[in-house]
Design an enzyme around this catalytic site. Structure first.
Site, PDB file in Angstrom:
ATOM      1  CG  ASN A   9      -1.698   1.237   1.412  1.00 32.27           C
ATOM      2  OD1 ASN A   9      -1.804   2.050   0.492  1.00 32.27           O
ATOM      3  ND2 ASN A   9      -2.284   1.419   2.590  1.00 32.27           N
ATOM      4  CE  LYS A  11       0.116   3.371   4.881  1.00 34.88           C
ATOM      5  NZ  LYS A  11      -0.079   3.506   6.306  1.00 34.88           N
ATOM      6  CG  HIS A  95      -5.871   1.573   4.987  1.00 34.26           C
ATOM      7  ND1 HIS A  95      -5.445   2.563   5.846  1.00 34.26           N
ATOM      8  CD2 HIS A  95      -4.826   0.712   4.868  1.00 34.26           C
ATOM      9  CE1 HIS A  95      -4.198   2.310   6.212  1.00 34.26           C
ATOM     10  NE2 HIS A  95      -3.801   1.188   5.634  1.00 34.26           N
ATOM     11  CD  GLU A  97      -3.192   5.267   6.753  1.00 35.64           C
ATOM     12  OE1 GLU A  97      -3.117   5.361   5.520  1.00 35.64           O
ATOM     13  OE2 GLU A  97      -2.328   4.693   7.447  1.00 35.64           O
ATOM     14  CD  GLU A 167      -3.586  -2.897   7.208  1.00 40.61           C
ATOM     15  OE1 GLU A 167      -2.440  -3.067   6.782  1.00 40.61           O
ATOM     16  OE2 GLU A 167      -4.268  -1.891   6.922  1.00 40.61           O
ATOM     17  N   GLY A 173       2.105   2.090  10.672  1.00 41.03           N
ATOM     18  CA  GLY A 173       2.997   3.237  10.512  1.00 41.03           C
ATOM     19  C   GLY A 173       3.653   3.683  11.801  1.00 41.03           C
ATOM     20  CB  SER A 213       5.098  -1.783  11.909  1.00 38.14           C
ATOM     21  OG  SER A 213       4.588  -0.468  12.132  1.00 38.14           O
TER      22      SER A 213
HETATM   23  C1  PEP Z   1      -0.836  -0.105   5.831  1.00 37.08           C
HETATM   24  O1  PEP Z   1      -0.837   1.020   5.364  1.00 37.08           O
HETATM   25  O2  PEP Z   1      -1.755  -0.869   5.513  1.00 37.08           O
HETATM   26  C2  PEP Z   1       0.245  -0.501   6.733  1.00 37.08           C
HETATM   27  C3  PEP Z   1       0.179  -1.667   7.285  1.00 37.08           C
HETATM   28  O3  PEP Z   1       1.257   0.405   6.927  1.00 37.08           O
HETATM   29  P1  PEP Z   1       2.673   0.115   7.635  1.00 37.08           P
HETATM   30  O4  PEP Z   1       3.202  -1.179   7.076  1.00 37.08           O
HETATM   31  O5  PEP Z   1       3.538   1.284   7.288  1.00 37.08           O
HETATM   32  O6  PEP Z   1       2.406  -0.008   9.108  1.00 37.08           O
END
Ligand code: PEP
Length: 251
Positions: A9, A11, A95, A97, A167, A173, A213
């Site tokens: 992703n 972003k 997601h 976000e 997630e 992040g 992460s």
């Molecule tokens: C994501 O954006 O779905 C995500 C898991 O980000 P990150 O790996 O940076 O935590």
């Protein structure tokens, strides 16, 4: 046997040059890898350019969002058909976000998942609890509600198009990763719920990714869990060497 699925992703990052260069680098590095499904999800405006850069690779393309209406007066939105027109196979939906920054609700996410499946796009359906929800011991309750609402009205023949991505919001992040045991516990709960909703055969056939992460250093231990079938990767998907290393670890 579920085939592992790793998706990146990107972003709101990249420009045309860097997007094409990242996609081209991955296509080269991952040439010949066929034991893992791999996808990248660039911003909408770079989908076409990335599709061209990936055209002779096994790497699929996904969007980071989609709208459920077919066409019309929905300024700023992108339909399923538009995404298919620029070669998308997958669409990330729900997601964290989008849920927590843009205010998307379970009901909206459900409409998007349904529209995506109807159009032939494969949803990557994100669920996950906030830190305070984990601390309050409500992780399973929150995630179950998200799964049930997101899949409401979707029958067992159609639901198999969906990849669920667990997630935990506190891990996205932040550099904090769920431990493999924490991930497995929620993944097993989600699979149990899918079995209740659709039967065990369907639940066993569906992939559940972990996201939060994930990076080269924790890929092997996360993927060693029986119900972790892949990863949704944010930050580490922006570097050819990191993302390619994760895919190769899984392959
Ligand atoms: C994501 O954006 O779905 C995500 C898991 O980000 P990150 O790996 O940076 O935590």
């Amino acid at each position: 046997m579920r085939k592992p699925f790793i998706a990146g992703n990107w972003k709101m990052n990249m420009n045309t040059d860097s997007a094409v260069s990242l996609a081209g680098g991955l296509a080269k590095e991952l040439d010949g890898v066929d034991t893992v499904d791999v996808a990248v999800c660039p911003p909408f405006v770079y989908l076409r350019a990335v599709a061209t850069a990936l055209s002779s690779s096994n790497i699929a393309l996904g969007s980071q969002n989609v709208y459920f209406e077919e066409k019309g007066a929905f300024t700023g939105e992108i339909s399923c058909e538009m995404l298919k027109d620029v070669c998308c196979t997958y669409a990330i939906i729900g997601h964290s976000e989008r849920r927590h920054v843009m205010g998307e609700t379970d009901a909206l996410i459900n409409k998007k998942i349904s529209a995506a499946i109807n159009s032939g796009l494969l949803p990557i359906f994100c669920v996950g609890e906030l830190l305070e929800e984990r601390q309050a011991g409500t992780t399973n309750k929150v995630v179950s509600r998200q799964v049930k609402s997101g899949l409401e009205g979707i029958c067992k023949e159609r639901v198999q198009a969906v990849t669920v991505a667990y997630e935990p919001v506190w891990a996205i992040g932040t550099g904090l990763t769920a431990t493999p045991d924490q991930a497995q516990e929620v993944h097993a709960m989600i699979r149990g719920l899918l079995a209740d909703l659709y039967g065990n055969d369907v639940a066993q056939s569906m992939r559940i990714q972990y996201g939060g992460s994930a990076k080269p250093g924790n890929t092997a231990e996360l993927m060693s869990q029986p119900d972790v079938d892949g990863l949704l990767v944010g930050g580490a998907s922006l570097k050819v060497e990191d993302f390619a290393a994760m895919v190769k670890t899984v392959a």
